[in-house]
Design an enzyme around this catalytic site. Sequence first.
Site, mmCIF file in Angstrom:
data_model
loop_
_atom_site.group_PDB
_atom_site.id
_atom_site.type_symbol
_atom_site.label_atom_id
_atom_site.label_comp_id
_atom_site.label_asym_id
_atom_site.label_seq_id
_atom_site.Cartn_x
_atom_site.Cartn_y
_atom_site.Cartn_z
ATOM 1 N N ARG A 18 113.738 -31.178 96.255
ATOM 2 C CA ARG A 18 112.540 -30.684 95.914
ATOM 3 C C ARG A 18 112.667 -29.456 94.624
ATOM 4 O O ARG A 18 111.878 -29.540 93.748
ATOM 5 C CB ARG A 18 111.929 -29.816 97.218
ATOM 6 C CG ARG A 18 110.960 -28.825 97.088
ATOM 7 C CD ARG A 18 109.947 -29.172 96.159
ATOM 8 N NE ARG A 18 109.212 -30.495 96.845
ATOM 9 C CZ ARG A 18 108.703 -31.111 96.050
ATOM 10 N NH1 ARG A 18 108.250 -31.156 94.903
ATOM 11 N NH2 ARG A 18 108.162 -32.493 96.548
ATOM 12 N N LYS B 128 102.202 -14.988 78.803
ATOM 13 C CA LYS B 128 101.704 -15.165 79.904
ATOM 14 C C LYS B 128 102.178 -16.484 80.955
ATOM 15 O O LYS B 128 101.684 -17.575 80.922
ATOM 16 C CB LYS B 128 100.144 -15.558 80.211
ATOM 17 C CG LYS B 128 99.538 -14.268 79.571
ATOM 18 C CD LYS B 128 97.908 -14.526 79.000
ATOM 19 C CE LYS B 128 97.230 -13.296 78.976
ATOM 20 N NZ LYS B 128 95.772 -13.519 78.449
ATOM 21 N N LYS C 176 98.774 -3.636 70.403
ATOM 22 C CA LYS C 176 97.693 -3.897 70.770
ATOM 23 C C LYS C 176 96.841 -2.748 70.852
ATOM 24 O O LYS C 176 97.152 -1.506 70.533
ATOM 25 C CB LYS C 176 97.700 -4.520 71.994
ATOM 26 C CG LYS C 176 98.136 -6.017 71.909
ATOM 27 C CD LYS C 176 97.863 -6.632 73.169
ATOM 28 C CE LYS C 176 98.097 -8.184 73.018
ATOM 29 N NZ LYS C 176 97.696 -9.252 74.092
ATOM 30 N N GLU D 162 96.753 -6.458 66.736
ATOM 31 C CA GLU D 162 95.492 -6.951 67.148
ATOM 32 C C GLU D 162 94.446 -6.108 66.867
ATOM 33 O O GLU D 162 94.477 -4.851 66.847
ATOM 34 C CB GLU D 162 95.634 -7.033 68.817
ATOM 35 C CG GLU D 162 94.322 -7.595 69.332
ATOM 36 C CD GLU D 162 94.509 -7.327 70.806
ATOM 37 O OE1 GLU D 162 94.838 -8.548 71.709
ATOM 38 O OE2 GLU D 162 94.357 -6.392 71.547
ATOM 39 N N ASP E 37 90.700 -10.812 67.619
ATOM 40 C CA ASP E 37 90.742 -10.749 69.251
ATOM 41 C C ASP E 37 89.136 -11.034 69.395
ATOM 42 O O ASP E 37 88.426 -10.102 69.231
ATOM 43 C CB ASP E 37 91.327 -9.552 69.776
ATOM 44 C CG ASP E 37 90.992 -9.821 71.428
ATOM 45 O OD1 ASP E 37 91.302 -10.806 71.860
ATOM 46 O OD2 ASP E 37 90.849 -8.688 71.960
#
Length: 298
Positions: free
Chosen positions: A113, A148, A180, A209, A230
């Site tokens: 597994r 992410k 950002k 950004e 963006d």
Amino acid sequence: MKVSYTLPENLSPVLRDQIHGAVAANVRQALTEDIGSGDITAALIPKTRQSVARIICRDPAVICGRPWFDQVFHQIDPNVQLEWHIKEGERVEPNQVLVVLKGSASSLLTGERAAMNFLQTLSGTATRCQRYASLVSSTGVILLDTRKTLPGLRVAQKYAVSAGGCHNHRIGLFDAFLIKENHIAACGGIARAVARAHEIAPGKPVEIEVESMEEFNIAREAGADIIMLDNFPLAQLAETVRLNRELPGTAPKLEASGGINDQTLLPIAETGVDFISIGTLTKDCQSVDLSMRIVEQL
């Protein structure tokens, strides 16, 4: 059993330094959480029982994750033999045999597994990346992953991105700036944020950004290396690419981000942006269906 592998050519240099340690650490953690104090089901099998097993893929897929798969059995039982029938990053069809395993039956079942979890997850990432890369193969754009990723599997998933034909953005918060909206607000503006970045870490890439043409112009004049556009509408992206080429001074690289899917990817690439970053390369991947069966007793 010796574990050796060739890294994808487009793998980030930062990852090249991290991957060998990450593979071993990922596997140790996976085996610790799975085996715990011992595999009581595998204990039903005589320790001397030797078996042959094979793993097949139920889906069309790009297979990725061999270093992690091999490491599972290396840590459980170095006497297990693995005979791979495919190369890392190879595309396979349903019911194709991927690997044949020979060794202690209990070792094969204890590692089954954990080994397949790595292989099916990373193959899912690589499969998605190859599909996206094929959609823009007629353009010169570079498709980038993001941060992410699944917790604890940053290096593994970014490796799979490379195996699938896409490329790595920054690896973490340490190897490049990505300024950002909240950073800009906290720093007191775009120009101050870019200037401070060049000051505290000379040589590190500085990306910022922006959400409007006004912010783009400020970021360009401030000397950003990369400007992330963006959620710019398609026409605005194309216009920004044109202006970036025509304005005086050194032109920064342009990266498109936001709202990227199967329908929007190619039109965005055709605007001429240098990069497109896509969070779904890693965060929304679907695991590939694998199956292991013992086919012979030795």
